[in-house]
Design an enzyme around this catalytic site. Structure first.
Site, PDB file in Angstrom:
ATOM      1  N   LYS A  95       1.529  19.374   4.831  1.00  0.00           N
ATOM      2  CA  LYS A  95       2.197  19.062   3.555  1.00  0.00           C
ATOM      3  C   LYS A  95       1.209  18.879   2.398  1.00  0.00           C
ATOM      4  CE  LYS A  95       6.293  16.823   5.523  1.00  0.00           C
ATOM      5  NZ  LYS A  95       7.191  15.667   5.475  1.00  0.00           N
ATOM      6  N   ASP A 115      11.968  15.098   0.754  1.00  0.00           N
ATOM      7  CA  ASP A 115      12.203  13.979   1.686  1.00  0.00           C
ATOM      8  C   ASP A 115      12.900  12.796   1.002  1.00  0.00           C
ATOM      9  OD1 ASP A 115      11.120  15.237   3.918  1.00  0.00           O
ATOM     10  OD2 ASP A 115       9.096  14.506   3.508  1.00  0.00           O
ATOM     11  N   ARG A 132       1.242  -3.517   8.613  1.00  0.00           N
ATOM     12  CA  ARG A 132       0.235  -4.164   9.474  1.00  0.00           C
ATOM     13  C   ARG A 132      -1.142  -4.084   8.819  1.00  0.00           C
ATOM     14  NH1 ARG A 132      -0.528  -1.220  15.123  1.00  0.00           N
ATOM     15  NH2 ARG A 132      -1.016   0.463  13.671  1.00  0.00           N
ATOM     16  N   ALA A 174       5.023   8.954   5.881  1.00  0.00           N
ATOM     17  CA  ALA A 174       6.482   9.074   5.774  1.00  0.00           C
ATOM     18  C   ALA A 174       7.085   8.072   4.791  1.00  0.00           C
ATOM     19  CB  ALA A 174       7.104   8.885   7.156  1.00  0.00           C
ATOM     20  N   GLY A 192       6.218  -0.382   6.566  1.00  0.00           N
ATOM     21  CA  GLY A 192       5.373   0.772   6.849  1.00  0.00           C
ATOM     22  C   GLY A 192       4.757   1.367   5.597  1.00  0.00           C
ATOM     23  N   ALA A 193       3.542   1.864   5.732  1.00  0.00           N
ATOM     24  CA  ALA A 193       2.826   2.445   4.593  1.00  0.00           C
ATOM     25  C   ALA A 193       2.134   3.740   5.003  1.00  0.00           C
ATOM     26  CB  ALA A 193       1.812   1.440   4.054  1.00  0.00           C
TER      27      ALA A 193
HETATM   28  P1  ATR Z   1       3.617   8.645   9.269  1.00  0.00           P
HETATM   29  O1  ATR Z   1       2.753   9.504   8.421  1.00  0.00           O
HETATM   30  O2  ATR Z   1       4.525   9.403  10.168  1.00  0.00           O
HETATM   31  O3  ATR Z   1       4.339   7.590   8.522  1.00  0.00           O
HETATM   32  P2  ATR Z   1       1.369   7.018  10.070  1.00  0.00           P
HETATM   33  O4  ATR Z   1       0.614   7.395   8.865  1.00  0.00           O
HETATM   34  O5  ATR Z   1       0.649   6.989  11.377  1.00  0.00           O
HETATM   35  O6  ATR Z   1       2.614   7.957  10.320  1.00  0.00           O
HETATM   36  O7  ATR Z   1       2.064   5.607   9.812  1.00  0.00           O
HETATM   37  C1  ATR Z   1       2.764   4.942  10.775  1.00  0.00           C
HETATM   38  C2  ATR Z   1       3.237   3.604  10.216  1.00  0.00           C
HETATM   39  O8  ATR Z   1       3.713   2.823  11.314  1.00  0.00           O
HETATM   40  C3  ATR Z   1       2.151   2.781   9.549  1.00  0.00           C
HETATM   41  O9  ATR Z   1       2.745   1.979   8.552  1.00  0.00           O
HETATM   42  C4  ATR Z   1       1.666   1.934  10.723  1.00  0.00           C
HETATM   43  O10 ATR Z   1       1.001   0.752  10.341  1.00  0.00           O
HETATM   44  P3  ATR Z   1      -0.604   0.776  10.027  1.00  0.00           P
HETATM   45  O11 ATR Z   1      -0.745   1.365   8.648  1.00  0.00           O
HETATM   46  O12 ATR Z   1      -1.009  -0.622  10.099  1.00  0.00           O
HETATM   47  O13 ATR Z   1      -1.202   1.662  11.097  1.00  0.00           O
HETATM   48  C5  ATR Z   1       2.976   1.610  11.378  1.00  0.00           C
HETATM   49  N1  ATR Z   1       2.817   1.197  12.787  1.00  0.00           N
HETATM   50  C6  ATR Z   1       2.648   2.022  13.846  1.00  0.00           C
HETATM   51  N2  ATR Z   1       2.551   1.288  14.979  1.00  0.00           N
HETATM   52  C7  ATR Z   1       2.647  -0.008  14.626  1.00  0.00           C
HETATM   53  C8  ATR Z   1       2.634  -1.252  15.344  1.00  0.00           C
HETATM   54  N3  ATR Z   1       2.490  -1.293  16.679  1.00  0.00           N
HETATM   55  N4  ATR Z   1       2.783  -2.397  14.647  1.00  0.00           N
HETATM   56  C9  ATR Z   1       2.954  -2.372  13.298  1.00  0.00           C
HETATM   57  N5  ATR Z   1       2.977  -1.228  12.554  1.00  0.00           N
HETATM   58  C10 ATR Z   1       2.829  -0.066  13.210  1.00  0.00           C
END
Ligand code: ATR
Length: 285
Positions: A75, A111, A161, A140, A136-137
Site C-alpha cells: 500500500k 478503507d 501498548r 490498519a 491500536g496504532a
Molecule cells: P496492522 O498494520 O495490521 O494494524 P500492526 O502494525 O502489527 O498491524 O499493528 C497491530 C496492532 O495491534 C498494534 O497496535 C499492536 O500494538 P503495538 O503497537 O504495541 O505493537 C497491537 N497488538 C498486537 N498484539 C498485541 C498485544 N498482545 N497486546 C496489545 N496490543 C497488541
C-alpha cells in the site's frame, strides 16, 4: 461461467504478498455476475521486488488492466508510485485502490470509507457522539482514525501498548487526536460513545484480554475491524456487557465499492446476499 463476459470487459486486479487468502475476487466476481457486466477481477501475487515493474506495466497499458486493489505489503509503495494520489492517500501515505484516468495512474484509500459506510448502514447516527476510543496504532488504524476525525467527532483517543506509535498518529492526525497508554483505558473510556478495536487481539481465535466496557456511555457502539471470527472475543465481551456491537465484515465489503465503480462503471450494492456469500466462504476455509 460465461467466458465471454470475462474476456471482453475491463480487467482489474488485487495484488499483495501473499494474496491467496484475499476475498476481494469473491466480492468483485459476485458484483460482476449480479450486474451482468463484462469484465474480470483476479488475484495476482507480486513480490515487493517485482511491484515497481507491475505498476510500470499498469501505467504503460501493457498489462491490460484498468486498475485494481493493493494490499499488504504494497500500500505504501502504491501511494509513492501513483501519478496522482488523492488527499486521503497523501495523509495516510498509503493507497489501496488504483485506476487509470486520462493516461495517469490515480490512487485513493477506501478503507476509511468502508469503515464509516459499515457503521452508517448498521448504526445510523453513530457519529453523533463526542468521543471515540481507538484501540491500536498499527497500519490498519490509520484510515479509521482519519475517517472518524473527518466525520467531525470532537475527541479521538488512541490507546496502544507501544505509546510512541500512538503519539506518532496523534501528531499526524491533528489536535483532536490524543495518545494514551493501555493503563489509561478505564479512565478515558468514561462516557465515550464509540469503541473501535484495530488490533489483532482476538484474531483467528486467539485469546483477547478482558476489557471492562461499563465506563462507556450506555448507548455506546463497540466495533472491530477484524472479521475472522465475525464475533471477535472483544465484540463478544462487549455484547455480554450489554453494548451494541458491529462486526468488521461490512468494512471489507464497503471498501470495495469505490474501486468497482471506477473500473466497471456501476456502483454496486452491499447487500445480505453478498454478506452471506463471504460468510459461507469463511466457513469453508
Ligand atoms: P496492522 O498494520 O495490521 O494494524 P500492526 O502494525 O502489527 O498491524 O499493528 C497491530 C496492532 O495491534 C498494534 O497496535 C499492536 O500494538 P503495538 O503497537 O504495541 O505493537 C497491537 N497488538 C498486537 N498484539 C498485541 C498485544 N498482545 N497486546 C496489545 N496490543 C497488541
Amino acid at each position: 461461467m460465461d467466458d465471454s463476459r470475462e474476456t471482453l470487459g475491463p480487467r482489474a486486479f488485487v495484488t499483495g504478498f501473499p494474496i491467496k487468502h484475499s476475498r476481494s475476487p469473491l466480492i468483485h466476481g459476485h458484483w460482476l455476475k449480479a450486474l451482468d457486466l463484462p469484465g474480470s477481477y483476479g488475484a495476482h501475487e507480486v513480490t515487493p521486488a517485482e511491484f515497481p515493474a507491475f505498476i510500470q506495466a499498469l501505467k504503460s497499458g501493457d498489462s491490460g488492466f484498468v486498475g485494481g486493489n493493493v494490499t499488504i505489503p504494497h500500500k505504501e509503495m502504491a501511494f509513492r508510485l501513483a501519478d496522482q494520489p488523492d488527499e486521503l492517500s497523501e495523509e495516510l501515505g498509503a493507497s489501496n485502490t488504483l485506476w487509470l484516468e486520462d493516461g495517469r495512474l490515480r490512487a485513493t484509500n477506501t478503507d476509511g470509507r468502508g469503515f464509516t459506510a459499515n457503521l452508517d448502514e448498521r448504526r445510523p447516527g453513530w457519529d453523533k457522539v463526542r468521543s471515540a476510543i481507538i484501540l491500536g496504532a498499527g497500519g490498519a488504524s490509520r484510515a479509521v482514525i482519519q475517517a472518524v476525525r473527518d466525520r467531525g467527532l470532537d475527541e479521538i483517543h488512541i490507546v496502544n501498548r507501544t505509546i510512541e506509535r500512538a503519539h506518532e498518529l496523534a501528531d499526524r492526525f491533528g489536535p483532536k487526536v490524543h495518545a494514551h497508554p493501555m493503563s489509561s483505558l478505564p479512565e478515558i473510556m468514561k462516557g465515550a460513545g464509540l469503541f473501535i478495536n484495530t488490533t489483532s487481539l482476538g484474531m483467528d481465535g486467539d485469546e483477547a484480554p478482558r476489557i471492562d466496557f461499563t465506563p462507556l456511555a450506555d448507548s455506546a457502539v463497540v466495533t472491530d475491524i477484524v472479521y475472522v471470527p465475525l464475533k471477535t472475543p472483544i465484540l463478544a465481551q462487549a455484547e455480554a456487557q450489554g453494548f451494541s456491537i458491529v462486526d468488521g465484515l461490512g468494512m471489507l465489503l464497503h471498501q470495495a465499492v469505490p474501486g468497482f465503480e471506477k473500473w466497471f462503471g456501476y456502483r454496486p450494492a452491499v447487500d445480505e446476499t453478498l454478506r452471506a456469500a463471504v460468510i459461507a466462504d469463511m466457513e469453508r476455509h
